[in-house]
Structures are given as structure tokens and as C-alpha cells.
Motif scaffolding. Structure first.
Motif, PDB file in Angstrom:
ATOM      1  N   GLU A 100       0.799  -1.227   0.000  1.00 29.81           N
ATOM      2  CA  GLU A 100       0.000   0.000   0.000  1.00 29.81           C
ATOM      3  C   GLU A 100       0.831   1.276   0.000  1.00 29.81           C
ATOM      4  N   PHE A 101       2.011   1.260   0.588  1.00 26.07           N
ATOM      5  CA  PHE A 101       2.813   2.481   0.677  1.00 26.07           C
ATOM      6  C   PHE A 101       3.818   2.624  -0.465  1.00 26.07           C
ATOM      7  N   LYS A 102       3.956   1.620  -1.289  1.00 24.56           N
ATOM      8  CA  LYS A 102       4.898   1.691  -2.414  1.00 24.56           C
ATOM      9  C   LYS A 102       4.474   2.809  -3.356  1.00 24.56           C
ATOM     10  N   ASN A 103       5.288   3.847  -3.453  1.00 22.04           N
ATOM     11  CA  ASN A 103       4.871   5.058  -4.168  1.00 22.04           C
ATOM     12  C   ASN A 103       5.034   4.981  -5.683  1.00 22.04           C
ATOM     13  N   THR A 104       5.492   3.842  -6.189  1.00 20.32           N
ATOM     14  CA  THR A 104       5.645   3.685  -7.635  1.00 20.32           C
ATOM     15  C   THR A 104       4.515   2.874  -8.261  1.00 20.32           C
ATOM     16  N   GLN A 105       3.549   2.460  -7.454  1.00 16.16           N
ATOM     17  CA  GLN A 105       2.417   1.715  -7.986  1.00 16.16           C
ATOM     18  C   GLN A 105       1.128   2.222  -7.365  1.00 16.16           C
ATOM     19  N   LEU A 106       0.024   2.027  -8.059  1.00  9.64           N
ATOM     20  CA  LEU A 106      -1.275   2.488  -7.586  1.00  9.64           C
ATOM     21  C   LEU A 106      -1.947   1.417  -6.743  1.00  9.64           C
ATOM     22  N   SER A 107      -2.906   1.864  -5.935  1.00 10.16           N
ATOM     23  CA  SER A 107      -3.676   0.958  -5.097  1.00 10.16           C
ATOM     24  C   SER A 107      -5.109   1.446  -5.052  1.00 10.16           C
ATOM     25  N   HIS A 108      -6.018   0.544  -4.694  1.00 11.34           N
ATOM     26  CA  HIS A 108      -7.432   0.897  -4.652  1.00 11.34           C
ATOM     27  C   HIS A 108      -7.925   1.190  -3.237  1.00 11.34           C
ATOM     28  N   LYS A 109      -7.004   1.271  -2.287  1.00  8.87           N
ATOM     29  CA  LYS A 109      -7.434   1.635  -0.941  1.00  8.87           C
ATOM     30  C   LYS A 109      -6.380   2.506  -0.275  1.00  8.87           C
ATOM     31  N   THR A 110      -6.803   3.189   0.767  1.00  9.49           N
ATOM     32  CA  THR A 110      -5.904   4.046   1.532  1.00  9.49           C
ATOM     33  C   THR A 110      -5.655   3.422   2.895  1.00  9.49           C
ATOM     34  N   VAL A 111      -4.393   3.306   3.264  1.00  6.46           N
ATOM     35  CA  VAL A 111      -4.011   2.834   4.596  1.00  6.46           C
ATOM     36  C   VAL A 111      -3.503   4.011   5.398  1.00  6.46           C
ATOM     37  N   LEU A 112      -3.897   4.083   6.654  1.00  9.58           N
ATOM     38  CA  LEU A 112      -3.500   5.179   7.540  1.00  9.58           C
ATOM     39  C   LEU A 112      -2.936   4.595   8.830  1.00  9.58           C
ATOM     40  N   CYS A 113      -1.720   4.973   9.168  1.00 11.81           N
ATOM     41  CA  CYS A 113      -1.108   4.634  10.455  1.00 11.81           C
ATOM     42  C   CYS A 113      -1.095   5.900  11.307  1.00 11.81           C
ATOM     43  N   PHE A 114      -1.508   5.803  12.557  1.00 10.00           N
ATOM     44  CA  PHE A 114      -1.634   6.991  13.395  1.00 10.00           C
ATOM     45  C   PHE A 114      -1.021   6.771  14.777  1.00 10.00           C
ATOM     46  N   GLY A 115      -0.480   7.858  15.321  1.00  7.96           N
ATOM     47  CA  GLY A 115       0.048   7.836  16.675  1.00  7.96           C
ATOM     48  C   GLY A 115      -0.223   9.170  17.352  1.00  7.96           C
ATOM     49  N   LEU A 116      -0.770   9.145  18.557  1.00 10.03           N
ATOM     50  CA  LEU A 116      -1.091  10.361  19.311  1.00 10.03           C
ATOM     51  C   LEU A 116      -0.373  10.320  20.646  1.00 10.03           C
ATOM     52  N   LEU A 129      -0.451  14.661  16.915  1.00  6.90           N
ATOM     53  CA  LEU A 129      -0.988  13.534  16.154  1.00  6.90           C
ATOM     54  C   LEU A 129      -0.166  13.364  14.883  1.00  6.90           C
ATOM     55  N   THR A 130       0.391  12.176  14.689  1.00  4.55           N
ATOM     56  CA  THR A 130       1.189  11.871  13.512  1.00  4.55           C
ATOM     57  C   THR A 130       0.435  10.880  12.643  1.00  4.55           C
ATOM     58  N   LEU A 131       0.253  11.227  11.376  1.00  4.13           N
ATOM     59  CA  LEU A 131      -0.462  10.371  10.432  1.00  4.13           C
ATOM     60  C   LEU A 131       0.449  10.020   9.265  1.00  4.13           C
ATOM     61  N   TYR A 132       0.560   8.734   8.962  1.00  8.19           N
ATOM     62  CA  TYR A 132       1.199   8.268   7.738  1.00  8.19           C
ATOM     63  C   TYR A 132       0.102   7.738   6.836  1.00  8.19           C
ATOM     64  N   LEU A 133      -0.024   8.297   5.638  1.00 12.06           N
ATOM     65  CA  LEU A 133      -1.086   7.933   4.704  1.00 12.06           C
ATOM     66  C   LEU A 133      -0.498   7.411   3.403  1.00 12.06           C
ATOM     67  N   SER A 134      -1.107   6.354   2.876  1.00 12.11           N
ATOM     68  CA  SER A 134      -0.646   5.851   1.583  1.00 12.11           C
ATOM     69  C   SER A 134      -1.078   6.771   0.445  1.00 12.11           C
ATOM     70  N   GLY A 181     -17.238   1.689   0.067  1.00 11.14           N
ATOM     71  CA  GLY A 181     -18.601   2.181   0.147  1.00 11.14           C
ATOM     72  C   GLY A 181     -18.939   2.807   1.484  1.00 11.14           C
ATOM     73  N   GLY A 182     -17.943   2.927   2.370  1.00 12.47           N
ATOM     74  CA  GLY A 182     -18.190   3.485   3.691  1.00 12.47           C
ATOM     75  C   GLY A 182     -17.215   4.597   4.023  1.00 12.47           C
ATOM     76  N   ASP A 183     -16.888   4.731   5.314  1.00  7.07           N
ATOM     77  CA  ASP A 183     -16.042   5.829   5.769  1.00  7.07           C
ATOM     78  C   ASP A 183     -14.603   5.657   5.304  1.00  7.07           C
ATOM     79  N   HIS A 184     -13.998   6.796   4.950  1.00  9.06           N
ATOM     80  CA  HIS A 184     -12.580   6.801   4.611  1.00  9.06           C
ATOM     81  C   HIS A 184     -11.750   6.676   5.879  1.00  9.06           C
ATOM     82  N   ALA A 185     -10.493   6.316   5.711  1.00 10.10           N
ATOM     83  CA  ALA A 185      -9.617   6.069   6.857  1.00 10.10           C
ATOM     84  C   ALA A 185      -9.485   7.306   7.740  1.00 10.10           C
TER      85      ALA A 185
END
Length: 266
Positions: free
Chosen positions: A35-51, A99-104, A70-74
Motif C-alpha cells: 500500500e505504501f509503495k509510491n511507484t504503484q497504484l492501489s485501490h485503498k488508503t491505509v493510515l497509520c496513526f500515533g497520538l 498527532l502523527t499520520l502516515y497515509l498511503s 462504500g463506507g467511511d474513509h480512513a
């Protein structure tokens, strides 16, 4: 009967969202590279979070999630969950959080609105957003929303090699060595240039200051136009280095160019 079905549907949606939020769990390594590989596309978003509270090295809350088809985004899942946890402390200015967010992928238009509403309602939280790829940034409303994130004080950057390494260490597997993929650095530079251009372009007449945003309108209808949120006012940022680029004079190189911000001290 219809009301009961609606209530049951809402309860099911909330359960699905809770099940989708993985608290204090590590993202599988295969999913990280997929999901985080920036040279290819993906159909979903992954979010890692730390507070964590300011001055505290340990996180109070952390984990990962991904968008529900079809529902809520990350982003919405995490903002709603953290809002519920932090609302009792919103008036205690002595407590400060980061709050630190890493997003694909970078936030879409609606998710930008979720982030804006979050920082407006919880002024005790500073937000850092790091993204692997840019999403739909050729669309003018998305570009405007990203500019509003910067204007609100949210730090938005593209992930470089060190950021991928840190994300792997913090949210995936601290005992695993990061395995870079071909063209990682080239794509990071490309996305960084694109994001810098978006955040500092002056093609419209109303780059927005946080105090001018109608957050109530954002919460009522996140997808409405920025002009409506702005109450139709034509706003320009003052022609000063601080407002024009979002950096202070101390963050400029000898040629007067903005220095790329980093979110972690190395």
C-alpha cells in the motif's frame, strides 16, 4: 419499522468502523509494502496513526486503519474516534497533543474537511500528515482543500526514504530492515515538487486563513465549494514571506527559498 431499520443500519456501520480500526496493532509487513509503495497504484488508503502528549515519547493511542469500501474513509474513522477520546480535554489548554499520520494517499476533498474540523474543535492537538502518494490533485477543489490544511497549521509533507523507514519501524516491525524499491527516491522528489507547487500556488483569489473558514458549513456539507465555505469573500493572503509560503524567515535558505520541513528530528 423504517426507523428501527435505520437505527440497526447505523449500529452496523459503527461496528464495522470499530472493527476496521486496529488499536495498538501493527500493520502487516506485506500490506505496508503493497500500500505504501509510491511507484504503484492501489485501490485503498491505509493510515497509520500515533497520538502522544507533548513531551511524552510514548504514544497514548496508536494503530492503523484503511478505508471501508462504500463506507467511511480512513481519515474520518480516525478523526471521529480520537475526537471522542479527546473531547473531554479540549478546554484544558495545559494538555498539548501531537498527532502523527502516515497515509498511503493524500486526503481527498472530504477528508481534508474532516481534518480541518478536527483541528478546529480540538485546538490542543497539532497534526503532522505524511503521504506516500498524491490523490486527485489535478482537481481544483482538492488543491484548495490541501492549501486550507496548511493554512490551518497542519503540516503536510511527502514521505521520503527516511519516513518510510520510520513508518516501518513504528507501525509495522521494529526488527525488520526497510527494503527500498526501485525509483522510490525519484517518485518522492516528484510528489514533493508537486505538493510544494500546490501548497504555494497563487492562482486563486482566496487562499484561506483559519479564522476565515466556516467550519460549521464544513461539518454540514464537506463537499460544498470552498467559495461557499468562505461565505463568498474574496480573500488574499498578505504578500509576506510568512503568509505567502507558510514558513518563517529562519526556515529559508540563503537564496530566500523555503527549506523543506521535516517532521522528526534526525
Amino acid at each position: 419499522m423504517a426507523s428501527q431499520q435505520a437505527t440497526e443500519g447505523t449500529g452496523q456501520d459503527q461496528k464495522e468502523q470499530r472493527d476496521n480500526l486496529h488499536w495498538k496493532k501493527f500493520l502487516p509487513e506485506a500490506d505496508f509494502y503493497q500500500e505504501f509503495k509510491n511507484t504503484q497504484l492501489s485501490h485503498k488508503t491505509v493510515l497509520c496513526f500515533g497520538l502522544n502528549r507533548a513531551g511524552n515519547e510514548l504514544w497514548d493511542y496508536w494503530g492503523y486503519t484503511f478505508n471501508i469500501p462504500g463506507g467511511d474513509h480512513a481519515e474520518k474513522q480516525v478523526m471521529q474516534a480520537l475526537s471522542d477520546l479527546l473531547t473531554p480535554h479540549r478546554l484544558c489548554l495545559a494538555l498539548r497533543y501531537r498527532l502523527t499520520l502516515y497515509l498511503s494517499y493524500s486526503p481527498c476533498e472530504d477528508c481534508c474537511c474532516e481534518l480541518l474540523a478536527f483541528v478546529k474543535s480540538l485546538k490542543v492537538v497539532e497534526v503532522d500528515v505524511m503521504v506516500s502518494r498524491l490523490y486527485c490533485t489535478e482537481e481544483h477543489p482538492v488543491r484548495n482543500r490541501l492549501q486550507q490544511l496548511m493554512a490551518s497549521g497542519i503540516r503536510l509533507t511527502v514521505m521520503g526514504r527516511k519516513d518510510f523507514e520510520r513508518c516501518l519501524y513504528l507501525f509495522v516491525n521494529s526488527n525488520s530492515n526497510f527494503k527500498p524499491w526501485p525509483e522510490l527516491d525519484a517518485m518522492s522528489r516528484r510528489y514533493s515538487v508537486d505538493l510544494h507547487t500546490i501548497l504555494h500556488e497563487c492562482e486563486c483569489d482566496w487562499h484561506l486563513k483559519p479564522e476565515n473558514l466556516d467550519y460549521a458549513a464544513l461539518e454540514r456539507s464537506p463537499s460544498q465549494s470552498t467559495a461557499a465555505v468562505c461565505n463568498g469573500q474574496g480573500l488574499r493572503w498578505p504578500n509576506t514571506p510568512q503568509k505567502q509560503s507558510g514558513v518563517s524567515e529562519s526556515e529559508r535558505d540563503p537564496k530566500g527559498q523555503p527549506v523543506k520541513r521535516t517532521l522528526f528530528k534526525r
